[in-house]
Design a protein around this motif. Sequence first.
Motif, mmCIF file in Angstrom:
data_model
loop_
_atom_site.group_PDB
_atom_site.id
_atom_site.type_symbol
_atom_site.label_atom_id
_atom_site.label_comp_id
_atom_site.label_asym_id
_atom_site.label_seq_id
_atom_site.Cartn_x
_atom_site.Cartn_y
_atom_site.Cartn_z
ATOM 1 N N TYR A 1 27.386 38.857 40.777
ATOM 2 C CA TYR A 1 27.655 40.141 40.125
ATOM 3 C C TYR A 1 27.631 41.201 41.211
ATOM 4 C CZ TYR A 1 26.824 37.653 35.806
ATOM 5 O OH TYR A 1 26.907 36.769 34.763
ATOM 6 N N ALA A 2 28.737 41.926 41.365
ATOM 7 C CA ALA A 2 28.818 42.909 42.440
ATOM 8 C C ALA A 2 29.874 43.961 42.126
ATOM 9 C CB ALA A 2 29.154 42.218 43.758
ATOM 10 N N THR A 3 29.680 45.133 42.694
ATOM 11 C CA THR A 3 30.697 46.189 42.622
ATOM 12 C C THR A 3 31.731 45.915 43.707
ATOM 13 O OG1 THR A 3 29.567 47.597 44.226
ATOM 14 C CG2 THR A 3 28.939 47.875 41.886
ATOM 15 N N VAL A 4 32.821 46.640 43.689
ATOM 16 C CA VAL A 4 33.837 46.497 44.727
ATOM 17 C C VAL A 4 33.228 46.810 46.096
ATOM 18 C CG1 VAL A 4 36.018 47.423 45.606
ATOM 19 C CG2 VAL A 4 35.766 46.971 43.171
ATOM 20 N N GLU A 5 32.409 47.852 46.171
ATOM 21 C CA GLU A 5 31.766 48.217 47.439
ATOM 22 C C GLU A 5 30.851 47.101 47.931
ATOM 23 O OE1 GLU A 5 31.739 50.330 44.716
ATOM 24 O OE2 GLU A 5 33.332 51.643 45.462
ATOM 25 N N GLU A 6 30.107 46.504 47.015
ATOM 26 C CA GLU A 6 29.232 45.391 47.388
ATOM 27 C C GLU A 6 30.051 44.186 47.857
ATOM 28 O OE1 GLU A 6 25.379 46.245 44.488
ATOM 29 O OE2 GLU A 6 27.179 45.283 43.643
ATOM 30 N N MET A 7 31.185 43.930 47.223
ATOM 31 C CA MET A 7 32.050 42.827 47.649
ATOM 32 C C MET A 7 32.565 43.065 49.062
ATOM 33 S SD MET A 7 31.945 40.544 45.336
ATOM 34 C CE MET A 7 33.130 39.476 46.106
ATOM 35 N N LEU A 8 32.955 44.311 49.359
ATOM 36 C CA LEU A 8 33.399 44.636 50.717
ATOM 37 C C LEU A 8 32.273 44.427 51.723
ATOM 38 C CD1 LEU A 8 35.522 47.830 49.978
ATOM 39 C CD2 LEU A 8 36.379 45.579 50.674
ATOM 40 N N ASP A 9 31.069 44.812 51.346
ATOM 41 C CA ASP A 9 29.904 44.619 52.207
ATOM 42 C C ASP A 9 29.664 43.127 52.460
ATOM 43 O OD1 ASP A 9 27.578 45.569 53.683
ATOM 44 O OD2 ASP A 9 26.375 44.809 51.998
ATOM 45 N N ILE A 10 29.747 42.318 51.418
ATOM 46 C CA ILE A 10 29.578 40.865 51.557
ATOM 47 C C ILE A 10 30.646 40.319 52.506
ATOM 48 C CG2 ILE A 10 29.804 38.653 50.328
ATOM 49 C CD1 ILE A 10 28.541 40.129 47.877
ATOM 50 N N GLY A 11 31.892 40.755 52.332
ATOM 51 C CA GLY A 11 32.987 40.303 53.195
ATOM 52 C C GLY A 11 32.735 40.641 54.655
#
Length: 184
Positions: free
Chosen positions: A137-147
Amino acid sequence: MDISIKDMMDCIVNPVKNQIVLAIQAKGECTAKDLLSLQYDIPQATLYRTLNRLVESGVIKIVEEKKVRAVTEKVYALNESFLNVNQSVIEQNDGEAYFKLFTNFLIVLMKEFQNYAEKSSINIVEDGSGFSATPIYATVEEMLDIGNKFKEIIAPYQTRNASVEEQKMHILATIITPPNDKKI
């Protein structure tokens, strides 16, 4: 020059093409001699044949030719259209093109697994092969951070370490599915 989706996907999963593209991307511009010194496990004939195919497909381009003794040495760089194919699909917000990219990505990965599975002798654990999926479960910003964190983690492993003989090329593919709106 337009690059076909098939040629682009082939560069991602073909180990030789992938090594060459990553090396050129890292250095900006390379000669075949530079690539041979970086990618010592690619035979010279294979390297030259692959470079010619990458030029023909438009993935890389020749940015300079210089005379070195009796030989013309070519300097290669990635073609801007190769670097921007995904960006172009994103900017156009073209669902059909996006699905075609994804489908070709899966087909090429499936071919890699098929080639492996058809070998007379495999050892899945010892060969370091596998796949998994994990819901997050993540926001778009969190997904970018994970990437970005993921890129940092794998960066040291994108070039072969000449002092580690046991290293073999693997393809590490990532897929981030579109968000699922179901509440779980």
